[in-house]
Enzyme design. Structure first.
Site, PDB file in Angstrom:
ATOM      1  N   ARG A  51     -47.148  36.326  95.224  1.00  0.00           N
ATOM      2  CA  ARG A  51     -47.665  37.451  94.906  1.00  0.00           C
ATOM      3  C   ARG A  51     -47.277  39.053  95.220  1.00  0.00           C
ATOM      4  NH1 ARG A  51     -53.570  35.169  94.953  1.00  0.00           N
ATOM      5  NH2 ARG A  51     -52.528  34.944  97.178  1.00  0.00           N
ATOM      6  N   LYS A 150     -47.252  18.727 102.777  1.00  0.00           N
ATOM      7  CA  LYS A 150     -48.501  18.057 103.271  1.00  0.00           C
ATOM      8  C   LYS A 150     -49.696  19.125 103.193  1.00  0.00           C
ATOM      9  CE  LYS A 150     -49.972  17.813 108.070  1.00  0.00           C
ATOM     10  NZ  LYS A 150     -50.270  17.360 109.147  1.00  0.00           N
ATOM     11  N   ASP A 179     -42.635  14.865 105.047  1.00  0.00           N
ATOM     12  CA  ASP A 179     -43.181  14.413 106.179  1.00  0.00           C
ATOM     13  C   ASP A 179     -42.367  15.145 107.268  1.00  0.00           C
ATOM     14  OD1 ASP A 179     -44.259  13.609 108.782  1.00  0.00           O
ATOM     15  OD2 ASP A 179     -45.559  12.084 107.705  1.00  0.00           O
ATOM     16  N   HIS A 180     -42.555  16.194 107.959  1.00  0.00           N
ATOM     17  CA  HIS A 180     -41.182  16.653 108.896  1.00  0.00           C
ATOM     18  C   HIS A 180     -41.074  15.621 110.027  1.00  0.00           C
ATOM     19  CE1 HIS A 180     -44.682  18.487 111.008  1.00  0.00           C
ATOM     20  NE2 HIS A 180     -44.018  18.451 112.153  1.00  0.00           N
ATOM     21  N   LYS A 184     -37.152  14.107 112.143  1.00  0.00           N
ATOM     22  CA  LYS A 184     -36.807  14.163 113.547  1.00  0.00           C
ATOM     23  C   LYS A 184     -35.574  13.427 113.864  1.00  0.00           C
ATOM     24  CE  LYS A 184     -40.929  16.223 115.227  1.00  0.00           C
ATOM     25  NZ  LYS A 184     -40.164  17.360 115.784  1.00  0.00           N
ATOM     26  N   GLU A 218     -51.775  17.288 120.978  1.00  0.00           N
ATOM     27  CA  GLU A 218     -51.225  18.753 120.602  1.00  0.00           C
ATOM     28  C   GLU A 218     -52.345  19.287 122.064  1.00  0.00           C
ATOM     29  OE1 GLU A 218     -50.928  20.209 116.531  1.00  0.00           O
ATOM     30  OE2 GLU A 218     -52.553  18.695 116.455  1.00  0.00           O
ATOM     31  N   ASP A 237     -55.547  14.390 108.901  1.00  0.00           N
ATOM     32  CA  ASP A 237     -54.456  15.464 109.213  1.00  0.00           C
ATOM     33  C   ASP A 237     -53.305  14.807 109.915  1.00  0.00           C
ATOM     34  OD1 ASP A 237     -53.619  18.313 109.257  1.00  0.00           O
ATOM     35  OD2 ASP A 237     -53.878  18.091 111.323  1.00  0.00           O
ATOM     36  N   HIS A 242     -48.198  11.658 109.465  1.00  0.00           N
ATOM     37  CA  HIS A 242     -47.374  11.313 110.699  1.00  0.00           C
ATOM     38  C   HIS A 242     -47.495   9.990 111.477  1.00  0.00           C
ATOM     39  CE1 HIS A 242     -46.640  15.422 109.679  1.00  0.00           C
ATOM     40  NE2 HIS A 242     -47.778  15.824 110.321  1.00  0.00           N
ATOM     41  N   LYS A 333     -56.227  17.124 119.303  1.00  0.00           N
ATOM     42  CA  LYS A 333     -56.194  18.395 119.818  1.00  0.00           C
ATOM     43  C   LYS A 333     -56.786  18.803 121.219  1.00  0.00           C
ATOM     44  CE  LYS A 333     -55.615  20.453 115.436  1.00  0.00           C
ATOM     45  NZ  LYS A 333     -54.094  20.838 115.448  1.00  0.00           N
TER      46      LYS A 333
HETATM   47  P1  NAP Z   1     -49.867  30.431 103.665  1.00  0.00           P
HETATM   48  O1  NAP Z   1     -49.456  31.282 104.843  1.00  0.00           O
HETATM   49  O2  NAP Z   1     -51.410  30.778 103.207  1.00  0.00           O
HETATM   50  O3  NAP Z   1     -48.907  30.858 102.437  1.00  0.00           O
HETATM   51  C1  NAP Z   1     -49.372  30.427 101.312  1.00  0.00           C
HETATM   52  C2  NAP Z   1     -48.351  31.230 100.330  1.00  0.00           C
HETATM   53  O4  NAP Z   1     -48.813  31.036  98.929  1.00  0.00           O
HETATM   54  C3  NAP Z   1     -48.174  32.720 100.497  1.00  0.00           C
HETATM   55  O5  NAP Z   1     -46.812  33.192 100.499  1.00  0.00           O
HETATM   56  C4  NAP Z   1     -49.026  33.341  99.109  1.00  0.00           C
HETATM   57  O6  NAP Z   1     -48.134  34.635  99.173  1.00  0.00           O
HETATM   58  C5  NAP Z   1     -48.632  32.232  98.189  1.00  0.00           C
HETATM   59  N1  NAP Z   1     -49.412  32.229  97.145  1.00  0.00           N
HETATM   60  C6  NAP Z   1     -50.989  32.118  97.181  1.00  0.00           C
HETATM   61  N2  NAP Z   1     -51.502  32.020  95.736  1.00  0.00           N
HETATM   62  C7  NAP Z   1     -50.236  32.291  95.065  1.00  0.00           C
HETATM   63  C8  NAP Z   1     -50.283  32.249  93.609  1.00  0.00           C
HETATM   64  N3  NAP Z   1     -51.288  32.407  92.730  1.00  0.00           N
HETATM   65  N4  NAP Z   1     -48.862  32.645  92.996  1.00  0.00           N
HETATM   66  C9  NAP Z   1     -48.039  32.809  93.925  1.00  0.00           C
HETATM   67  N5  NAP Z   1     -48.022  32.627  95.254  1.00  0.00           N
HETATM   68  C10 NAP Z   1     -49.050  32.471  95.705  1.00  0.00           C
HETATM   69  O7  NAP Z   1     -49.623  28.994 103.910  1.00  0.00           O
HETATM   70  P2  NAP Z   1     -48.626  28.085 104.699  1.00  0.00           P
HETATM   71  O8  NAP Z   1     -49.254  28.017 106.092  1.00  0.00           O
HETATM   72  O9  NAP Z   1     -47.251  28.842 104.573  1.00  0.00           O
HETATM   73  O10 NAP Z   1     -48.613  26.780 104.138  1.00  0.00           O
HETATM   74  C11 NAP Z   1     -47.922  26.609 102.868  1.00  0.00           C
HETATM   75  C12 NAP Z   1     -48.046  25.202 102.442  1.00  0.00           C
HETATM   76  O11 NAP Z   1     -47.455  24.141 103.576  1.00  0.00           O
HETATM   77  C13 NAP Z   1     -49.742  24.589 102.693  1.00  0.00           C
HETATM   78  O12 NAP Z   1     -49.610  23.511 101.413  1.00  0.00           O
HETATM   79  C14 NAP Z   1     -49.703  23.910 103.767  1.00  0.00           C
HETATM   80  O13 NAP Z   1     -50.685  22.965 103.936  1.00  0.00           O
HETATM   81  C15 NAP Z   1     -48.345  23.316 103.956  1.00  0.00           C
HETATM   82  N6  NAP Z   1     -47.951  23.283 105.626  1.00  0.00           N
HETATM   83  C16 NAP Z   1     -47.972  24.302 106.396  1.00  0.00           C
HETATM   84  C17 NAP Z   1     -47.813  24.227 107.566  1.00  0.00           C
HETATM   85  C18 NAP Z   1     -47.662  25.376 108.469  1.00  0.00           C
HETATM   86  O14 NAP Z   1     -47.113  25.214 109.760  1.00  0.00           O
HETATM   87  N7  NAP Z   1     -47.830  26.935 108.249  1.00  0.00           N
HETATM   88  C19 NAP Z   1     -47.540  22.863 108.259  1.00  0.00           C
HETATM   89  C20 NAP Z   1     -47.577  21.815 107.347  1.00  0.00           C
HETATM   90  C21 NAP Z   1     -47.884  22.059 106.015  1.00  0.00           C
HETATM   91  P3  NAP Z   1     -49.178  35.733  98.331  1.00  0.00           P
HETATM   92  O15 NAP Z   1     -50.515  35.886  98.977  1.00  0.00           O
HETATM   93  O16 NAP Z   1     -48.183  36.691  98.699  1.00  0.00           O
HETATM   94  O17 NAP Z   1     -49.117  35.330  96.923  1.00  0.00           O
END
Ligand code: NAP
Length: 486
Positions: A51, A150, A179-180, A184, A218, A237, A242, A333
């Site tokens: 967005r 995930k 599942d990253h 590995k 962790e 989690d 994993h 953790k």
């Molecule tokens: P995040 O930082 O909250 O990013 C979410 C993204 O979704 C943002 O780019 C947000 O951008 C976008 N978004 C939210 N609502 C939206 C909408 N209505 N339309 C379009 N875009 C929208 O989350 P994240 O940590 O990157 O995680 C993303 C996914 O990966 C999740 O499912 C999380 O569980 C998974 N995950 C993350 C990690 C990690 O290390 N971060 C690890 C494993 C899995 P805007 O606000 O600009 O719209």
């Protein structure tokens, strides 16, 4: 031994959630590394959407900053960064509304690349909406792929619902559940070690293996994810995904071929062979406040929380190969170090010819280390060299990759491999829908059992090895955990 780069077809990769943490920290740097390695054809495009009200220039600047932050200086090359940024495009888009979809369709439907992949780096609550929008807006092609992150569900019912939402618009062979851990190098090497060598297979069973330990430790706490984590806990989690995948690859039968469905059929059989786990074989814990941080309940923002930040379980795989061999799983953790390992501990020789206490041997063990450095070591007993009597000492036969591969070569991050597998259309290292559901089918009654019993997690010291109960879980079987150390 230089890694061979297998070129992939030119692709359009559309990243939903491109402004988010995962995209900026992992996905885009991984694609940059692949470009440097020469694997990304020049016509390929990476199209970010979210967005946030940016244009392609602002997105490129954001990614430039992220590469500076997340790519070590030694791996940053100014010319390559420019080449990478040229491949990036951005369209502001709200997945829940109308904004941006027509522009996205214009960009990818005119002058399309042969391969189209949609990466959903957004909250799982948006997966179904995005899949339907892609279908309704004419963006889905017969061969396009969809990648989801995930957590895949919170329990069996929610995982089934997600699967149904995706299945409504995409065939199973188009869905890539990441599942990253499966990306590995060492996890894949576990398969190579087991199935490309005849040495281990005859001893890879209940006759010769005493027990197996799987640890994912962790050192960090919930780190700003308290709200999400408190609704999940270590079982949902980490264990359901994993640790389950690590268990499957350790325990599975040799597949007939190294092909996606053959490998996944064998993993599914392992999950279906898991016995239910009684409360007496489960230890849950919550970290106490330490020198460098608050206690779990404060971090989670829930003073009455009964969610576990640590769990240890004794799991039995009820099949011919593993009958009677316990698999001890533990994850938590704020532990002493960040470390992920699979340890296969073999039985002692049937007769001890070195009975003197000084000559006691340790059990042979195969240690498959995934984090922080990837390595495989086999611990053997030898005679301590030199004069002065006959004493045994344990030495590791070390297969650490840093020594085996060229020193100058960087180990590919799991995301690099997985992203290229998506483009190639290879699902071997991704979870199939029935696999995820089977894992929840096993986990759900276990979680329900401790919820019904109102089980209170045992406190443990931050920076330690987890609750005393986890040590006792093995002590009562005359075994002990391998130390948690980096
Ligand atoms: P995040 O930082 O909250 O990013 C979410 C993204 O979704 C943002 O780019 C947000 O951008 C976008 N978004 C939210 N609502 C939206 C909408 N209505 N339309 C379009 N875009 C929208 O989350 P994240 O940590 O990157 O995680 C993303 C996914 O990966 C999740 O499912 C999380 O569980 C998974 N995950 C993350 C990690 C990690 O290390 N971060 C690890 C494993 C899995 P805007 O606000 O600009 O719209």
């Amino acid at each position: 031994m230089a890694a061979k780069i297998i070129p992939v077809s030119p692709f359009d990769l559309i990243v939903f959630g491109a402004s988010g943490d995962l995209a900026q920290r992992k996905i885009l740097p991984a694609l940059y590394y692949r470009l440097v390695a020469g694997q990304i054809p020049p016509q390929s495009r990476i199209i970010g959407t979210a967005r946030s009200d940016w244009d392609s220039a602002a997105f490129r600047q954001k990614v430039r900053d992220s590469l500076e932050k997340y790519v070590p200086e030694s791996r940053r090359d100014a010319a390559a960064v420019e080449r990478f940024l040229e491949r990036l495009f951005y369209i502001p888009l709200d997945v829940k509304g109308d904004r941006g979809w027509a522009e996205l369709a214009d960009l990818v439907n005119t002058d399309p690349n042969p391969v189209r992949a949609f990466y959903l780096s957004v909250a799982p609550s948006l997966f179904g909406t995005i899949a339907s929008q892609l279908s309704a807006r004419g963006l889905r092609t017969p061969d396009s792929r969809i990648v989801v992150e995930k957590p895949f569900g919170h329990d069996l019912a929610s995982a089934q619902e997600l699967n149904a939402q995706l299945a409504h618009c995409f065939r199973e062979d188009q869905i890539y559940r990441i599942d990253h851990y499966l990306g590995k190098e060492t996890v894949q090497n576990l398969m190579a070690l087991r199935f490309a060598n005849s040495l281990l297979e005859p001893v890879w069973n209940a006759q010769h293996v005493d027990h197996i330990q799987i640890t994912v430790a962790e050192s960090i706490g919930v780190e700003g994810r308290g709200g999400y984590y408190d609704g999940a806990g270590a079982m949902r989690d980490m264990v359901q995904n994993h640790l389950m995948q690590m268990l499957c690859l350790t325990a599975m039968e040799p597949p007939a071929r190294f092909a996606a469905n053959d490998v996944r059929d064998e993993k599914l059989k392992v999950i279906r062979s898991l016995e239910d786990v009684p409360l007496s074989d489960i230890v849950r814990g919550q970290y106490r406040a330490g020198a460098d941080g608050a206690d779990y309940r404060t971090d989670a923002g829930n003073p009455d929380s009964l969610t576990e930040s640590f769990i240890a379980l004794k799991v039995k795989v009820s099949n011919w190969r593993w009958a009677g061999v316990p698999f001890y799983l533990r994850t938590g953790k704020r532990l002493r170090a960040r470390m992920s390992e699979i340890i296969v501990v073999f039985k002692d020789p049937p007769h001890a010819i070195f009975p003197h206490p000084e000559r006691r041997h340790n059990s042979n063990s195969l240690i498959i280390r995934l984090q922080p450095d990837e390595a495989i070591t086999m611990h053997m007993n030898i005679k301590e060299p030199g004069q002065g009597g006959f004493r045994l000492t344990e030495v590791p036969l070390d297969m650490s990759f840093a020594d085996t591969l060229d020193k100058g070569e960087e180990m590919a991050d799991a995301y690099e491999r997985l992203l290229m597998d998506v483009i190639r259309g290879d699902q071997t290292l991704f979870m199939r829908g029935d696999e995820v559901e089977a894992a929840w089918r096993w986990a759900d009654p276990i979680i329900a059992r401790w919820q019904e019993a109102e089980d209170i997690p045992e406190p443990y010291d931050a920076g330690g090895s987890g609750p005393d109960g986890a040590l006792a879980l093995l002590h009562r079987d005359n075994r002990r955990w391998r130390a948690i150390e980096a």
